[in-house]
Design a protein around this motif. Structure first.
Motif, PDB file in Angstrom:
ATOM      1  N   LYS A 105       0.783  -1.237   0.000  1.00 22.21           N
ATOM      2  CA  LYS A 105       0.000   0.000   0.000  1.00 22.21           C
ATOM      3  C   LYS A 105       0.817   1.290   0.000  1.00 22.21           C
ATOM      4  N   CYS A 106       2.130   1.184   0.136  1.00 25.71           N
ATOM      5  CA  CYS A 106       2.927   2.411   0.193  1.00 25.71           C
ATOM      6  C   CYS A 106       3.130   2.963  -1.216  1.00 25.71           C
ATOM      7  N   PRO A 107       2.798   4.249  -1.444  1.00 17.19           N
ATOM      8  CA  PRO A 107       2.895   4.787  -2.800  1.00 17.19           C
ATOM      9  C   PRO A 107       4.326   5.019  -3.290  1.00 17.19           C
ATOM     10  N   CYS A 108       5.298   5.130  -2.354  1.00 15.33           N
ATOM     11  CA  CYS A 108       6.679   5.369  -2.794  1.00 15.33           C
ATOM     12  C   CYS A 108       7.498   4.080  -2.659  1.00 15.33           C
ATOM     13  N   PRO A 109       8.706   4.036  -3.232  1.00 14.87           N
ATOM     14  CA  PRO A 109       9.546   2.842  -3.092  1.00 14.87           C
ATOM     15  C   PRO A 109       9.815   2.490  -1.631  1.00 14.87           C
ATOM     16  N   VAL A 110       9.925   1.174  -1.372  1.00 20.65           N
ATOM     17  CA  VAL A 110      10.190   0.671  -0.023  1.00 20.65           C
ATOM     18  C   VAL A 110      11.459  -0.180  -0.066  1.00 20.65           C
ATOM     19  N   LEU A 111      12.422   0.150   0.795  1.00 20.71           N
ATOM     20  CA  LEU A 111      13.657  -0.633   0.890  1.00 20.71           C
ATOM     21  C   LEU A 111      13.611  -1.431   2.187  1.00 20.71           C
ATOM     22  N   LEU A 112      13.550  -2.770   2.044  1.00 20.16           N
ATOM     23  CA  LEU A 112      13.579  -3.642   3.220  1.00 20.16           C
ATOM     24  C   LEU A 112      15.017  -4.100   3.431  1.00 20.16           C
ATOM     25  N   VAL A 113      15.544  -3.817   4.612  1.00 18.14           N
ATOM     26  CA  VAL A 113      16.971  -4.055   4.874  1.00 18.14           C
ATOM     27  C   VAL A 113      17.171  -5.355   5.651  1.00 18.14           C
ATOM     28  N   LYS A 114      18.080  -6.191   5.145  1.00 15.43           N
ATOM     29  CA  LYS A 114      18.450  -7.424   5.845  1.00 15.43           C
ATOM     30  C   LYS A 114      19.894  -7.290   6.338  1.00 15.43           C
ATOM     31  N   GLU A 115      20.582  -8.419   6.494  1.00 18.75           N
ATOM     32  CA  GLU A 115      21.928  -8.380   7.088  1.00 18.75           C
ATOM     33  C   GLU A 115      23.036  -8.153   6.052  1.00 18.75           C
ATOM     34  N   HIS A 116      22.745  -8.450   4.806  1.00 20.83           N
ATOM     35  CA  HIS A 116      23.764  -8.446   3.750  1.00 20.83           C
ATOM     36  C   HIS A 116      24.446  -7.078   3.619  1.00 20.83           C
ATOM     37  N   GLU A 117      25.776  -7.070   3.477  1.00 18.42           N
ATOM     38  CA  GLU A 117      26.509  -5.811   3.296  1.00 18.42           C
ATOM     39  C   GLU A 117      26.391  -5.332   1.848  1.00 18.42           C
ATOM     40  N   TRP A 118      26.804  -4.095   1.606  1.00 17.59           N
ATOM     41  CA  TRP A 118      26.848  -3.544   0.243  1.00 17.59           C
ATOM     42  C   TRP A 118      28.313  -3.268  -0.127  1.00 17.59           C
ATOM     43  N   PRO A 119      29.084  -4.311  -0.477  1.00 13.70           N
ATOM     44  CA  PRO A 119      30.501  -4.056  -0.792  1.00 13.70           C
ATOM     45  C   PRO A 119      30.663  -3.405  -2.157  1.00 13.70           C
ATOM     46  N   GLN A 120      31.820  -2.784  -2.401  1.00 11.21           N
ATOM     47  CA  GLN A 120      32.101  -2.210  -3.728  1.00 11.21           C
ATOM     48  C   GLN A 120      32.203  -3.342  -4.745  1.00 11.21           C
ATOM     49  N   GLN A 121      31.839  -3.034  -5.984  1.00 10.97           N
ATOM     50  CA  GLN A 121      31.832  -4.010  -7.082  1.00 10.97           C
ATOM     51  C   GLN A 121      30.921  -5.202  -6.774  1.00 10.97           C
ATOM     52  N   GLY A 122      29.893  -4.935  -5.975  1.00 10.68           N
ATOM     53  CA  GLY A 122      28.896  -5.971  -5.702  1.00 10.68           C
ATOM     54  C   GLY A 122      27.905  -6.039  -6.868  1.00 10.68           C
ATOM     55  N   ASN A 123      26.791  -6.732  -6.631  1.00  6.00           N
ATOM     56  CA  ASN A 123      25.819  -6.935  -7.707  1.00  6.00           C
ATOM     57  C   ASN A 123      24.408  -6.545  -7.285  1.00  6.00           C
ATOM     58  N   ILE A 124      23.742  -5.868  -8.208  1.00  6.28           N
ATOM     59  CA  ILE A 124      22.329  -5.510  -8.018  1.00  6.28           C
ATOM     60  C   ILE A 124      21.525  -6.285  -9.046  1.00  6.28           C
ATOM     61  N   LEU A 125      20.443  -6.897  -8.598  1.00  7.19           N
ATOM     62  CA  LEU A 125      19.604  -7.684  -9.507  1.00  7.19           C
ATOM     63  C   LEU A 125      18.260  -6.982  -9.697  1.00  7.19           C
ATOM     64  N   ALA A 126      17.956  -6.635 -10.940  1.00  6.40           N
ATOM     65  CA  ALA A 126      16.671  -5.997 -11.240  1.00  6.40           C
ATOM     66  C   ALA A 126      15.752  -7.042 -11.876  1.00  6.40           C
ATOM     67  N   ALA A 127      14.608  -7.296 -11.243  1.00  8.49           N
ATOM     68  CA  ALA A 127      13.652  -8.285 -11.760  1.00  8.49           C
ATOM     69  C   ALA A 127      12.653  -7.576 -12.667  1.00  8.49           C
ATOM     70  N   VAL A 128      12.703  -7.912 -13.952  1.00  9.41           N
ATOM     71  CA  VAL A 128      11.840  -7.236 -14.924  1.00  9.41           C
ATOM     72  C   VAL A 128      10.881  -8.228 -15.572  1.00  9.41           C
ATOM     73  N   ASN A 129       9.902  -7.685 -16.272  1.00 11.23           N
ATOM     74  CA  ASN A 129       8.916  -8.514 -16.964  1.00 11.23           C
ATOM     75  C   ASN A 129       8.925  -8.069 -18.427  1.00 11.23           C
ATOM     76  N   VAL A 130       9.910  -8.582 -19.185  1.00  6.72           N
ATOM     77  CA  VAL A 130      10.115  -8.056 -20.544  1.00  6.72           C
ATOM     78  C   VAL A 130       9.215  -8.698 -21.595  1.00  6.72           C
TER      79      VAL A 130
END
Length: 316
Positions: free
Chosen positions: A143-168
């Motif tokens: 129900k939240c109209p803006c983006p929501v970031l749910l934070v877990k334990e994983h760190e954000w190291p440099q040269q890490g990876n972001i996965l975007a799930a799309v419906n192409v």
């Protein structure tokens, strides 16, 4: 860089370790470095409610109000102490409200103050259990109209990876605009945290009933055609955002399984996906599917809504 400027971070009063606050300070500091002229505002927030104050008949309504204000003031001091020890280079405002439904309190703040990101920690139980999401998490996601970031334990190291799930595989305008928004967010955040962007897309296998009802139906030919269609659409989408084809994954299966496998394969720091709060054709993932995906991931999740989405709590 088109990035978050007005951020609401939800504080967890049941724990000393405020991972959502840490993540926000890190993210805001990076935005500040990348765009020093951009004003960033952070509000640390939570709602409190004690039923005993509402039920007592001994107090008049004025006295009850005074008691509520005392509880809020006490919690506000606790919150200010947490902020002061966080050593944030960016000023953080604190806010505590009295509300019996935490998700409504959060979404009301978003609607009233036009926040462009909500950040919230999730509860990690022992290592034999998955992360446990509260009803508040699900309500916010839906129900939240803006983006929501749910934070877990994983760190954000440099040269890490972001996965975007799309419906192409879809030509629907809602899907196309959400694919674009998800990929743009991935690219923007990747720049901030020096990460690589990967794209994942799942497609359904042959419907079992078709194979039974139409014996001459060629299931393997159908699957090959579906895969070819999705791979071509993915290639076009990736090229338009300068994402290497080696960083794309097109797999047959349920979205929750395909996204989880891809996230594990690349050890993703962050998965970005689209959710939609109403029934009908999804703009990526509907209700339970989004929840299954998020439940199974060991990293942060950023959930976006389609453009023009209006929260059911926004009655204006």
């Amino acid at each position: 860089m088109d990035m978050y400027q007005n951020i609401l971070v939800v504080i967890d009063p049941t724990t000393d370790e405020q991972k959502a606050l840490k993540r926000v300070i890190d993210l805001a500091s990076r935005i500040n470095t990348a765009a020093p002229d951009q004003q960033i505002s952070i509000t640390a927030f939570f709602s409190i409610f004690d039923f005993s104050y509402e039920m007592t008949t001994i107090l008049s309504s004025g006295e009850r109000d005074t008691m509520r204000q005392m509880v809020i003031k006490e919690k506000q001091k606790w919150l200010d102490d947490i902020i002061s020890v966080s050593n944030s280079p960016i000023a953080i405002t604190s806010k505590v409200v009295w509300h019996n439904r935490p998700f409504e309190a959060i979404i009301n703040q978003v609607i009233e103050h036009k926040y462009d990101l909500v950040v919230k920690g999730t509860h990690q139980h022992d290592k034999f259990k998955s992360v446990v999401f509260t009803p508040t998490d699900w309500h916010i996601l839906r129900k939240c109209p803006c983006p929501v970031l749910l934070v877990k334990e994983h760190e954000w190291p440099q040269q890490g990876n972001i996965l975007a799930a799309v419906n192409v595989g879809s030509d629907e305008a809602e899907h196309l605009s959400l694919n674009e928004a998800i990929t743009k967010q991935a690219k923007n955040i990747a720049k901030l945290i020096t990460a690589n962007v990967h794209l994942v897309n799942s497609f359904p296998g042959t419907p079992v009933n078709i194979a039974i009802e139409i014996p001459e139906f060629d299931a393997s030919e159908y699957n090959s055609a579906m895969q070819a269609h999705h791979k071509e659409a993915m290639s076009k989408h990736a090229n338009s955002f300068d994402i290497p084809l080696g960083n794309t994954y097109v797999e047959e299966g349920l979205p929750e399984a395909v996204i989880e496998q891809a996230a594990l394969k690349i050890d993703a720091e962050l998965v970005i996906l689209g959710t939609i709060g109403r029934t009908g054709i999804s703009a990526a993932l509907i209700g339970n599917t989004a929840e299954h995906v998020i439940d199974q991931l060991d990293c942060d999740v950023l959930a976006l809504k389609p453009e023009g989405y209006i929260s059911p709590l926004d009655v204006q």
